[in-house]
Enzyme design. Structure first.
Site, mmCIF file in Angstrom:
data_model
loop_
_atom_site.group_PDB
_atom_site.id
_atom_site.type_symbol
_atom_site.label_atom_id
_atom_site.label_comp_id
_atom_site.label_asym_id
_atom_site.label_seq_id
_atom_site.Cartn_x
_atom_site.Cartn_y
_atom_site.Cartn_z
ATOM 1 N N LYS A 173 51.718 23.206 47.951
ATOM 2 C CA LYS A 173 52.040 23.327 46.520
ATOM 3 C C LYS A 173 51.460 24.656 46.069
ATOM 4 C CE LYS A 173 51.181 23.177 42.589
ATOM 5 N NZ LYS A 173 51.414 24.342 41.681
ATOM 6 N N GLU A 248 37.568 24.624 47.565
ATOM 7 C CA GLU A 248 37.137 26.023 47.429
ATOM 8 C C GLU A 248 37.277 26.350 45.954
ATOM 9 O OE1 GLU A 248 35.919 27.731 49.808
ATOM 10 O OE2 GLU A 248 36.828 27.132 51.703
ATOM 11 N N CYS A 282 37.449 34.593 43.383
ATOM 12 C CA CYS A 282 36.416 33.551 43.308
ATOM 13 C C CYS A 282 35.060 34.101 43.719
ATOM 14 C CB CYS A 282 36.801 32.377 44.179
ATOM 15 S SG CYS A 282 37.261 32.882 45.834
ATOM 16 N N GLU A 381 32.156 31.428 34.953
ATOM 17 C CA GLU A 381 33.068 32.338 35.621
ATOM 18 C C GLU A 381 34.035 32.917 34.582
ATOM 19 O OE1 GLU A 381 35.702 30.329 38.341
ATOM 20 O OE2 GLU A 381 35.311 31.911 39.798
#
Ligand code: NAD
Length: 479
Positions: A173, A248, A282, A381
């Protein structure tokens, strides 16, 4: 590639919804393609197809035979490298040279895991003398892969190449925000000789296709890369069927600079670590911890470098491209407004080129100093080109500050003192530490993943391959 279709059993099909989604070029904010709006029915078809492929023997094929097919996938990627790079660059808004690097990395994942496919070994275990006990590693069966938009080719490569090498059949996906490069790959993977059903792509919305895949009882493992919030939902859905999950997630990774560091080497790497992909990485080095003795000098040098940074369309191949979408730009600006309200000092910022197309999602890189450790800019973040700097007083202080967020993905340590470098590296709570470098140029061979809210499980390297296998113990009593 057939626009607006899903790819199941090596053929393009209309999504059950009959609907498509718009693909926006982040450099000008205009639609330039459409993809399928896949949903639960398409996921159902893809999981059944993958199961048929697995049961038909893909997972029982000799490892070297799977490896040969994956090596051909690598060749197809390299044959179409420039076409893939142009697509990835436009779709993600990343400068062309970064997209070229992503294509090369994707090809390397297929090469690395092709070579490893026939090296998945078990062990013999010491036990009672009348027994011989051995372990074997087997593929899970059907693996689900939910991919984000920031590095579609790289993240697809590291997870799907490993899963296929281990003998799994995959349902992917990809992200609704950027996935055209992966849809191009679909046909080439079939041409390379992957059996029908080994790889299936269902593009669509996260809450529709993504949620359906995560909750599907017919998958045996799910690999998710994306935000911590979505990671929680995926893990909850997988828990309903006790499926293993690799997560992750995000990071707030520190670069720690001691006063004895080689600043000529450190400064350009620190800049690149937060500007690459416009900070939408990331593992971006988004916190800077500097020993008090060289704090002003480091900020001065970084300030000069930030002022020289230029932001432009992906095609212009400048230092920084646009952010992926309007909401991401609003989010980053929200952080910067908050910084301003709270009186944080902006040391320097880059500049948007005057010929950047109107309607693009451009954000200049920003360097902030004296950010308190508890401030949101030092904790959350941002996923944009914003670097939050703070000073530390001692080695202990550096470790305390570095570990003082809910994340633990990557860290950089800059010092000429080898003993200190290793002492600090061992005390940092994260999945990777880079000493006098950052990121090691991608490092296909290097296990990657986090602790705490950065996730769990490892991808990349041999550990990444093993994480797509399950271990069986066979105990033989021979008297
Ligand atoms: P996201 O979580 O919104 O989306 C990631 C993927 O999950 C997309 O394919 C999306 O369609 C899908 N998704 C969304 N909602 C879902 C749901 N309810 N169920 C199942 N799937 C769903 O994240 P994003 O905006 O695409 O990516 C940004 C985030 O990803 C950042 O936090 C970043 O740090 C993280 N990230 C981590 C890594 C890593 O390797 N650790 C790599 C890239 C990005």
């Amino acid at each position: 590639m057939e626009a607006g279709r899903v790819f199941i059993e090596n053929s393009w099909q209309s999504p059950a919804s009959g609907r498509t989604l718009s693909v926006i070029d982040p450099s000008d904010g205009r639609e330039f393609a459409r993809i399928a709006r896949g949903g639960a029915e398409d996921i159902e078809g893809a999981v059944e197809a993958a199961r048929r492929c697995f049961d038909a023997g893909w997972g029982r094929l000799a490892g070297f035979e799977r490896g040969r097919v994956l090596m051909k996938v690598r060749e197809r990627i390299l044959d179409h490298a420039e076409e893939l790079a142009l697509t990835e660059s436009r779709d993600c808004g990343k400068p062309l040279r970064q997209a070229r690097n992503d294509v090369a990395a994707c090809a390397r994942y297929f090469e690395f895991y092709a070579g490893a496919a026939d090296k998945i070994e078990g062990r013999t275990l010491p036990y009672a003398p009348e027994f011989t006990v051995l372990t074997i590693r087997e593929p899970y069966g059907v693996t689900g892969h939910i991919i984000p938009w920031n590095y579609p080719l790289q993240i697809f490569g590291r997870s799907v190449a490993a899963a296929l090498a281990a003998g799994n059949a995959c349902v992917v996906k990809p992200s609704e925000d950027a996935c055209l490069s992966l849809l191009h790959l679909a046909e080439w993977m079939a041409e390379a000789g992957l059996p029908s059903g080994a790889i299936n792509f269902v593009p669509g919305l996260g809450v529709e296709a993504g949620a359906a895949l995560a909750a599907h009882p017919g998958i045996d493992h799910i690999s998710f890369t994306g935000s911590p919030q979505t990671g929680t939902r995926v893990a909850q859905a997988a828990a309903m069927h006790h499926h293993p999950v690799t997560l992750e997630l995000g990071g707030k990774s520190p670069q720690i600079v001691f006063a004895d560091a080689d600043l000529d080497a450190a400064v350009p790497v620190i800049v690149n670590a937060v500007v690459q992909n416009a900070g939408q990485t990331c593992s971006a080095g988004s916190r800077l911890l500097v020993e008090r003795g060289c704090y002003d000098e480091v900020l001065e040098r970084l300030g000069a470098a930030f002022s020289r940074l230029r932001v432009a369309s992906a095609h212009a191949d400048s230092d920084c491209g646009p952010l992926i979408r309007r909401s991401q730009l609003d989010r980053v600006r929200g952080f910067l407004d908050e910084a301003e309200r709270d009186g944080l000092v902006r040391v320097a910022q880059g500049q948007v080129e005057t010929d950047a197309p109107a309607g693009g999602y451009y954000q200049v890189p920003v360097l902030l100093r004296d950010v308190p450790v508890g401030h949101r800019l030092a904790q959350e973040e941002v996923f944009g080109p914003v670097l939050a700097a703070m000073a530390f007083e001692s080695e202990d202080d550096a470790v305390r500050l570095a570990n003082a967020t809910r994340f633990g993905l990557v860290a950089g340590v800059w010092t000429r003192d080898g003993g200190r470098a290793l002492r600090v590296a061992r005390r940092l709570r994260c999945g990777q530490v880079f000493i006098n470098n950052y990121g090691a140029g991608g490092g296909v061979e290097l296990p990657f993943g986090g602790v705490k809210s950065s996730g769990h499980g490892r991808e990349k390297g041999i550990e990444g391959l093993l994480s797509f296998t399950t271990l069986k113990t066979i105990a033989i009593r021979h008297g």
